[in-house]
Design an enzyme around this catalytic site. Structure first.
Site, PDB file in Angstrom:
ATOM      1  N   ARG A  56       0.579  -1.005  -0.318  1.00 16.80           N
ATOM      2  CA  ARG A  56       0.141  -0.079  -0.031  1.00 16.80           C
ATOM      3  C   ARG A  56       1.134   1.201  -0.015  1.00 16.80           C
ATOM      4  O   ARG A  56       1.725   1.350  -0.346  1.00 16.80           O
ATOM      5  CB  ARG A  56      -0.904   0.138   1.150  1.00 16.80           C
ATOM      6  N   SER A  57       0.601   2.326   0.687  1.00 17.82           N
ATOM      7  CA  SER A  57       1.228   3.553   0.744  1.00 17.82           C
ATOM      8  C   SER A  57       2.539   3.719   1.597  1.00 17.82           C
ATOM      9  O   SER A  57       3.169   4.381   0.943  1.00 17.82           O
ATOM     10  CB  SER A  57       0.546   4.522   1.683  1.00 17.82           C
ATOM     11  N   ALA A  58       2.928   2.958   1.629  1.00 21.50           N
ATOM     12  CA  ALA A  58       4.232   2.093   1.737  1.00 21.50           C
ATOM     13  C   ALA A  58       5.370   2.638   0.650  1.00 21.50           C
ATOM     14  O   ALA A  58       6.540   2.566   0.809  1.00 21.50           O
ATOM     15  CB  ALA A  58       4.873   1.299   2.543  1.00 21.50           C
ATOM     16  N   LYS A  61       4.667   4.805  -1.428  1.00 30.92           N
ATOM     17  CA  LYS A  61       5.684   5.888  -1.498  1.00 30.92           C
ATOM     18  C   LYS A  61       6.845   6.266  -0.963  1.00 30.92           C
ATOM     19  O   LYS A  61       7.337   7.277  -1.448  1.00 30.92           O
ATOM     20  CB  LYS A  61       3.754   7.131  -0.507  1.00 30.92           C
ATOM     21  N   TYR A  91      -2.521  14.785   2.689  1.00 31.91           N
ATOM     22  CA  TYR A  91      -2.347  13.923   1.992  1.00 31.91           C
ATOM     23  C   TYR A  91      -3.160  13.608   0.688  1.00 31.91           C
ATOM     24  O   TYR A  91      -4.278  13.395   0.457  1.00 31.91           O
ATOM     25  CB  TYR A  91      -2.741  13.054   2.925  1.00 31.91           C
TER      26      TYR A  91
END
Length: 415
Positions: free
Chosen positions: A89-91, A93, A179
């Protein structure tokens, strides 16, 4: 990172309690193994891995559970293996944020130039003065789209960047931060493609993953698809947020998410219908904000390389770039996440909403579980991936338990 000594004797064990924990732990880091085990016993963990580097040397490498979060019969009981990877997921980013920093390090990208310098179409609808720095720090004002994209549109870089180019900001760029949950994918993907002529997935593969030997992809290749475990929700055995810092803003992110008109709901709903993250199409998508696939070992090794040489090899960041990565660009109330957040140039920084190891830490959590970060002060780099999705957004109690265990280990070793 100096001449700090690491004791290299290792711990190896199978069948701890009712959980088959496999891997190695350097002497002094046993608290991380114990916390990892407790995540299975008390926090509903189904399948996960954690890895930690210190000063470029791997000191923790553990995995346990099943590849399928739902368990069940047959394939659902396949054990998590040494090479099991997972959608983080957003890891993602945090990995993707290294790309513009490295382009800046190489003299190919000016952080203070308008995005439109590289991407002329982006100037539309009042975005002509948005700088690269503002975009990376979630200050561009485009966390939402007036019309959400379908998955087919979201994975089509041309279609997605056309949509983000046409979008008007919902606040004056540079005056606030919020965000950019999904739109970060198209902002960063569009910029990198225009600066380098390569997609961001290809750039990461060729310039980061291959040189460092990482099992990490932004766009999972078909030949590696068999390695990815299946995500699924897990029960809250502890009270929500157990062990994590509890934040009580006037309006919680959960309440905001229930409001279909809120920036929170619209930011997380920029792709509709909500994509199935177990869908091969989604895993193969080059979405640098949400769809990366990685092992814990690769995530930790990546962050270790931002701090210095890994296993005596090359490093990613020059000292000046490392300073940029840990420098605050945004702080305070987040218009999307509601609570106060801190961002650097694409990385989340240590703070109440996303507690990392200490004041110098930078990295990124993935909604529902995964976490990767580096801490220059201690020389620590951590990667944690899980297939069990909880309702947490930035401070998952399982990840926080591991962070506390790393802190305890360092204190014992240095004490």
């Amino acid at each position: 990172m100096g001449s700090r000594r690491i004791r290299t004797s290792e711990y190896e064990r199978e069948g701890v309690g009712n959980v088959d924990v496999r891997g190695t732990v350097a002497a002094g880091f046993e608290p991380v193994r114990d916390a990892f085990l407790r995540n299975f016993e008390h926090r509903g963990e189904r399948g996960a891995a954690v890895a930690v580097y210190r000063d470029g040397v791997k000191v923790v490498d553990l995995w346990a559970g099943t590849r399928d979060a739902h368990g069940g019969e047959g394939a659902g009981q396949t054990p998590w293996a040494l090479d099991t990877a997972q959608v983080v997921r957003s890891a993602t980013k945090g990995v993707a944020a290294a790309v513009p920093l490295l382009l800046h390090q190489r003299g190919q990208l000016d952080l203070d130039a308008p995005v439109g310098t590289y991407w002329p179409e982006f100037k539309a609808a009042g975005k002509d003065r948005v700088t690269v720095r503002q975009m990376l720090a979630h200050r561009a004002g485009v966390p939402v789209l007036d019309r959400p994209l379908t998955l087919a549109e979201a994975v089509d870089l041309e279609a997605a960047t056309a949509a983000i180019s046409a979008q008007a900001p919902v606040w004056e760029p540079g005056t606030a931060h919020g965000y950019h949950a999904h739109t970060f994918s198209w902002l960063l993907g569009g910029l990198v493609q225009r600066v380098t002529g390569r997609t961001i997935g290809r750039w990461v593969a060729e310039e980061i993953a291959r040189p460092l030997g990482l099992d990490l992809w932004i766009g999972l290749p078909p030949e590696e698809a068999h390695r990815a475990g299946r995500l699924g929700p897990v029960e809250e055995i502890e009270p929500p947020g157990g062990g994590a810092l509890k934040l009580r803003p006037k309006r919680s992110v959960t309440e905001a998410y229930r409001d279909p008109d809120s920036l929170t709901r619209r930011a997380f709903g920029a792709i509709e219908p909500k994509p199935d993250e177990n869908d091969p199409l989604y895993r193969a998508a080059e979405l640098p904000g949400s769809a990366g696939v990685s092992t814990a070992r690769a995530l930790a090794r990546f962050y270790a390389a931002t701090l210095g040489p890994v296993d005596g090899g090359a490093r990613l960041f020059a000292p000046a770039t490392l300073t940029l990565a840990r420098t605050e660009e945004s702080a305070g109330p987040d218009r999307v996440l509601i609570v106060g957040t801190r961002f650097g140039l694409g990385h989340m920084l240590h703070g109440p909403a996303s507690p990392l190891l200490g004041p110098t830490s930078f990295g990124h959590p993935g909604r529902g579980g995964s976490l990767g970060f580096a801490d220059p002060e201690s020389g620590i780099a951590l990667g944690y991936v899980t297939n069990g999705m909880r309702k947490t957004v930035t401070a998952d109690p399982r990840a926080q338990a591991l962070v506390r265990a790393v802190r305890s280990s360092i204190g014992s070793i240095e004490g």
